[in-house]
Design an enzyme around this catalytic site. Structure first.
Site, PDB file in Angstrom:
ATOM      1  N   HIS A 104      14.199  58.438  29.288  1.00  0.00           N
ATOM      2  CA  HIS A 104      13.421  57.212  29.053  1.00  0.00           C
ATOM      3  C   HIS A 104      12.160  57.251  29.932  1.00  0.00           C
ATOM      4  O   HIS A 104      12.204  57.766  31.057  1.00  0.00           O
ATOM      5  CB  HIS A 104      14.278  55.986  29.391  1.00  0.00           C
ATOM      6  CG  HIS A 104      13.640  54.708  28.955  1.00  0.00           C
ATOM      7  ND1 HIS A 104      12.667  54.089  29.697  1.00  0.00           N
ATOM      8  CD2 HIS A 104      13.803  53.969  27.844  1.00  0.00           C
ATOM      9  CE1 HIS A 104      12.261  53.003  29.056  1.00  0.00           C
ATOM     10  NE2 HIS A 104      12.938  52.905  27.920  1.00  0.00           N
ATOM     11  N   GLU A 174       9.054  56.584  21.622  1.00  0.00           N
ATOM     12  CA  GLU A 174       8.685  55.379  22.369  1.00  0.00           C
ATOM     13  C   GLU A 174       7.312  55.583  23.012  1.00  0.00           C
ATOM     14  O   GLU A 174       7.235  56.055  24.160  1.00  0.00           O
ATOM     15  CB  GLU A 174       9.710  55.102  23.463  1.00  0.00           C
ATOM     16  CG  GLU A 174      11.080  54.736  22.939  1.00  0.00           C
ATOM     17  CD  GLU A 174      11.767  53.746  23.864  1.00  0.00           C
ATOM     18  OE1 GLU A 174      12.187  52.688  23.389  1.00  0.00           O
ATOM     19  OE2 GLU A 174      11.870  54.023  25.068  1.00  0.00           O
TER      20      GLU A 174
HETATM   21  P1  PGA Z   1      10.823  47.054  24.823  1.00  0.00           P
HETATM   22  O1  PGA Z   1      11.533  48.281  25.551  1.00  0.00           O
HETATM   23  O2  PGA Z   1      11.558  46.829  23.530  1.00  0.00           O
HETATM   24  O3  PGA Z   1      10.967  45.909  25.782  1.00  0.00           O
HETATM   25  O4  PGA Z   1       9.411  47.443  24.592  1.00  0.00           O
HETATM   26  C1  PGA Z   1      11.894  49.425  24.853  1.00  0.00           C
HETATM   27  C2  PGA Z   1      12.431  50.442  25.823  1.00  0.00           C
HETATM   28  O5  PGA Z   1      11.943  50.483  26.960  1.00  0.00           O
HETATM   29  O6  PGA Z   1      13.313  51.216  25.481  1.00  0.00           O
END
Ligand code: PGA
Length: 262
Positions: A104, A174
């Site tokens: 992540h 992401e």
């Molecule tokens: P968010 O976070 O939905 O608050 O943007 C996603 C993540 O960090 O996995």
């Protein structure tokens, strides 16, 4: 530019049911987590809860794994031994985890996690038959410099080194600039549907170069400010196999709306 997700049509909802992962990060309590899961009802989409380590035994014992699947948010890159503070893949398996987030952006940025370590974590998870959810994505300056493809390719190649069969792997695209906690101000935005589609198609093409036909089995999720307002449009994209949800997964009502969005 403000993008109106509610009026967006998106593609046809390809691929049947979607996987929606709640990434609770370091929030909630064991008591709150049990109540949350108790209130969840089955949907055609698959709900996965990525909970803090200490919640996992209680959630597993409460039978959470039947209605939802359990995920950890991290794992040790080592198998066992004198590594104070670490939690191994085998230990996660013991408490019912079938998924685990890896790489992540918060771990890469705040804990200096490298692609090499991420690769070792993935290999540990696969050894214990836990599906790694590999998070990849470019930051704002890489995006400005049109380096998105290079970043994604490098992250994929290094993280998947020595992974022979990708069938158990999930990728979460992401983009760091779209993650809610990295955005300032109130008006937080997910990536646009066209950005999401382009990145997912690119990730698919890289996986195809590495794995050939086997690449079709890899599920690619989107994460970054997914909320009840934009979930339907994002999840309707046929390239998107599901979502990784941070902030909006902390409230039962909003997570419940997202898993029922399509
Ligand atoms: P968010 O976070 O939905 O608050 O943007 C996603 C993540 O960090 O996995």
């Amino acid at each position: 530019m403000k993008y109106n997700y509610t009026s967006a049509k998106g593609g046809s909802a390809g691929g049947g049911s979607k996987i929606i992962i709640a990434n609770w990060k370091m929030n909630l309590s064991i008591k709150e987590s049990l109540l949350f899961v108790k209130n969840l009802k089955l949907t055609k989409n698959k709900a996965v809860i990525a909970a803090p380590f200490t919640f996992l035994p209680a959630l597993n014992k409460a039978g959470a794994g039947k209605k939802i699947a359990l995920s950890a948010q991290d794992v040790s890159s080592f198998e066992k031994g004198a590594y104070t503070g670490e939690v191994s893949a085998k230990m996660l398996k013991e408490v019912g985890c079938s998924y685990c987030l890896v790489g992540h952006s918060e771990r890469r940025i705040y804990f200096q996690e490298t692609d090499k370590v991420i690769n070792q974590k993935i290999l540990q998870l696969l050894k214990y038959k836990i599906s790694p959810v590999l998070c990849i994505g470019e930051n704002a300056s890489q995006r400005r410099n049109k380096a998105t493809k290079n970043v994604l390719k490098k992250q994929l190649i290094l993280a998947l080194k020595s992974v022979k069969d990708p069938a158990k792997i999930l990728i979460a695209y992401e983009p760091i600039w779209a993650i809610s906690t990295f955005q300032k101000g109130k008006n937080k935005q997910a990536a646009q549907l066209s950005d999401i589609t382009a990145a997912h198609l690119y990730i698919k093409s890289v996986l195809k170069d590495i794995y050939g036909a086997k690449a079709a089995k890899v599920k690619i999720l989107y994460g970054g400010t997914v909320n009840p307002q934009n979930a339907k449009a994002i999840l309707s994209l046929k390239e998107v196999a599901g979502a990784l949800v941070g902030g909006a997964s902390l409230k039962f009502s909003s997570f419940n709306a997202i898993i029922r969005a399509i």
